[in-house]
Design an enzyme around this catalytic site. Structure first.
Site, mmCIF file in Angstrom:
data_model
loop_
_atom_site.group_PDB
_atom_site.id
_atom_site.type_symbol
_atom_site.label_atom_id
_atom_site.label_comp_id
_atom_site.label_asym_id
_atom_site.label_seq_id
_atom_site.Cartn_x
_atom_site.Cartn_y
_atom_site.Cartn_z
ATOM 1 C CD GLU A 36 -3.072 -0.483 0.041
ATOM 2 O OE1 GLU A 36 -3.097 -0.128 -1.158
ATOM 3 O OE2 GLU A 36 -3.655 -1.492 0.467
ATOM 4 C CG HIS A 37 0.018 4.840 0.584
ATOM 5 N ND1 HIS A 37 -0.418 6.038 0.063
ATOM 6 C CD2 HIS A 37 -1.019 4.370 1.333
ATOM 7 C CE1 HIS A 37 -1.645 6.289 0.501
ATOM 8 N NE2 HIS A 37 -2.035 5.288 1.262
ATOM 9 C CB THR A 38 4.643 0.239 -2.485
ATOM 10 O OG1 THR A 38 3.492 -0.573 -2.734
ATOM 11 C CG2 THR A 38 5.133 0.003 -1.077
ATOM 12 N N GLY A 124 -16.738 4.645 -1.884
ATOM 13 C CA GLY A 124 -15.882 4.962 -0.742
ATOM 14 C C GLY A 124 -15.257 3.750 -0.071
ATOM 15 C CB ALA A 125 -15.612 0.155 -0.612
ATOM 16 C CB SER A 128 -10.046 1.150 -7.666
ATOM 17 O OG SER A 128 -8.973 1.205 -6.802
ATOM 18 C CB SER A 130 -12.212 6.811 -9.528
ATOM 19 O OG SER A 130 -11.086 6.393 -8.823
ATOM 20 C CG ASP A 174 -6.183 2.205 -7.539
ATOM 21 O OD1 ASP A 174 -5.533 1.364 -6.891
ATOM 22 O OD2 ASP A 174 -6.558 3.284 -7.063
ATOM 23 C CE1 TYR A 224 -2.737 7.503 -2.794
ATOM 24 C CE2 TYR A 224 -2.049 9.252 -4.279
ATOM 25 C CZ TYR A 224 -2.143 7.916 -3.965
ATOM 26 O OH TYR A 224 -1.614 6.978 -4.827
HETATM 27 C C1 GLA Z 1 -5.099 4.698 -4.023
HETATM 28 C C2 GLA Z 1 -4.307 5.087 -5.270
HETATM 29 C C3 GLA Z 1 -3.318 3.985 -5.654
HETATM 30 C C4 GLA Z 1 -2.453 3.575 -4.457
HETATM 31 C C5 GLA Z 1 -3.313 3.326 -3.228
HETATM 32 C C6 GLA Z 1 -2.495 3.112 -1.993
HETATM 33 O O1 GLA Z 1 -5.910 3.609 -4.279
HETATM 34 O O2 GLA Z 1 -5.182 5.328 -6.358
HETATM 35 O O3 GLA Z 1 -2.527 4.405 -6.741
HETATM 36 O O4 GLA Z 1 -1.454 4.516 -4.217
HETATM 37 O O5 GLA Z 1 -4.217 4.402 -2.968
HETATM 38 O O6 GLA Z 1 -1.757 1.957 -2.112
#
Ligand code: GLA
Length: 384
Positions: A36-38, A124-125, A128, A130, A174, A224
């Site tokens: 996550e966030h990588t 909001g879950a 993704s 979007s 995503d 973010y």
């Molecule tokens: C959101 C972003 C992704 C990713 C995650 C965190 O979903 O759209 O690109 O950075 O957060 O892992």
């Protein structure tokens, strides 16, 4: 609602609105096992497309404007292809406008079109919706107007739409997972080379369970973008392209130049990136205990070091930790709300579900929602 009904719904609505036969595209949401966030640190992630998504009915139009219907919101939007300014943040129209605008910037000739879309990804879950929406439009337009884009090209269009029209400087996870998903598999994705390796997922006696907090705290978008800036700042100080290139020792060496908060955030990213690789090895060895531990460690880092969790997510992961039926759990996605992902003993699913739901309700006075997901195929045409 089931995907089949969703598809029937948009097809029917399209015919009623536009009186022609549409092309139908289905584009899924995603989960993320770990990492996550990588992604925006050029690192590794481990997502999978799921059996929930966006169905889009789309066709060329002879009119001199384009019209899109958001079925679930019962909203219709008509726009001219030469005026594609972003609207206010959070508006679904930005995803459509963004995709068209980014295609035009690539020099692609998109003609007028009509579309109707509907979805069954819980809002909001953190699954993704979007990216699913962007991918459905880029995929549909590519097909209708013979734009000649590869799937790799298309996800970059979707990502730019998100950056420039939705205002979130997201990574590629995503859009990639939604586009390239494979049934029953998760994808170990290298976000630098944008190539992945599929892993068939079978957690034996355990099953994935998502628990949605049904909250989405306001700061998620600014936080973010702020996190991303911290990572870029630390990379510069380290003289590397991205945190993917740094080790814990490298970071230690510049610790005194960093605030404690920035140090912890960069440390989280380096550790999480390592965890993704360990996770893929543990899958190969069918070592469930390690898989579970890595999920808990990931959550701990996201909550304490990266600071993107919230009380509701922490509460759910704490309950999972306490329970002998759950081998691992963590928050999933960008954070500040959305779901946790849990590895739960199949035979204990119902009991855990009931216990955690009751306790969540007692604590927060609102309900959480539980889903099981099937790992599924990426964006595709349902009917040509
Ligand atoms: C959101 C972003 C992704 C990713 C995650 C965190 O979903 O759209 O690109 O950075 O957060 O892992």
């Amino acid at each position: 609602m089931m995907n089949k009904e969703l598809i029937e719904e948009v097809t029917h609505s399209f015919k009623a609105h536009f009186n022609s036969e549409p092309l139908i595209v289905f584009s899924p949401g995603r989960i993320n096992l770990i990492g996550e966030h990588t992604d925006y640190n050029d690192g590794f992630v481990f997502p999978a497309a799921v059996d929930k998504g966006i169905a889009l009915a789309i066709q060329k139009s002879d009119a001199n404007t384009s019209t899109v219907v958001a079925f679930d919101k019962d909203e219709t939007y008509t726009f001219a292809l030469d005026i594609l300014e972003p609207l206010k943040n959070g508006d679904w129209r930005n995803y459509v406008l963004g995709v068209v605008a980014e295609l035009q910037l690539l020099g692609k000739n998109v003609g007028n079109f009509n579309g109707v879309f509907a979805g069954n990804i819980p809002g909001g879950a953190g699954m993704s919706s979007s990216a699913a929406l962007e991918n459905s439009f880029v995929f549909g337009l590519n097909d209708l107007f013979n734009l000649g884009l590869s799937k790799e090209d298309m996800i970059l269009v979707s990502q730019k739409a998100e950056h420039n029209y939705a205002g979130v400087k997201c990574g590629i996870m995503d859009q990639y997972a939604s586009m390239f998903g494979i049934e029953n598999s998760a994808l170990l994705l290298d976000c630098r080379s944008i190539t992945s390796q599929p892993y068939r997922i079978d957690f034996k006696d355990y099953e994935l369970m998502l628990i949605n907090t049904n909250v989405k705290h306001d700061l998620s978008e600014t936080a973010y973008n702020d996190r991303r800036e911290v990572c870029e700042k630390v990379s510069k100080l380290l003289n590397v392209v991205a945190l993917r290139d740094a080790s814990k020792e490298d970071l230690e060496a510049i610790k005194t130049d960093l605030s404690e908060g920035d140090y912890q955030k960069a440390l989280y990213v380096i550790e999480e990136n390592n965890r993704v690789k360990q996770f893929s090895e543990a899958i190969e060895k069918e070592d469930l205990e390690t898989l579970g531990d890595l999920l808990f460690q990931s959550h701990e880092g996201l909550s304490k070091k990266y600071e993107v969790s919230c009380a509701e997510l922490d509460f759910l992961v704490d309950r999972a930790h306490e329970s002998s039926s759950v081998i691992g759990a963590r928050m999933m996605g960008g954070g500040f709300g959305g779901c946790t992902i849990n590895l739960v003993l199949k035979t204990e699913m119902e009991a855990f579900k009931e216990d955690v739901s009751n306790r969540f309700k007692d604590e927060f006075g609102s309900a959480c929602t539980i889903y099981n997901v099937k790992l599924s195929q990426g964006t595709h045409i349902v009917k040509g």
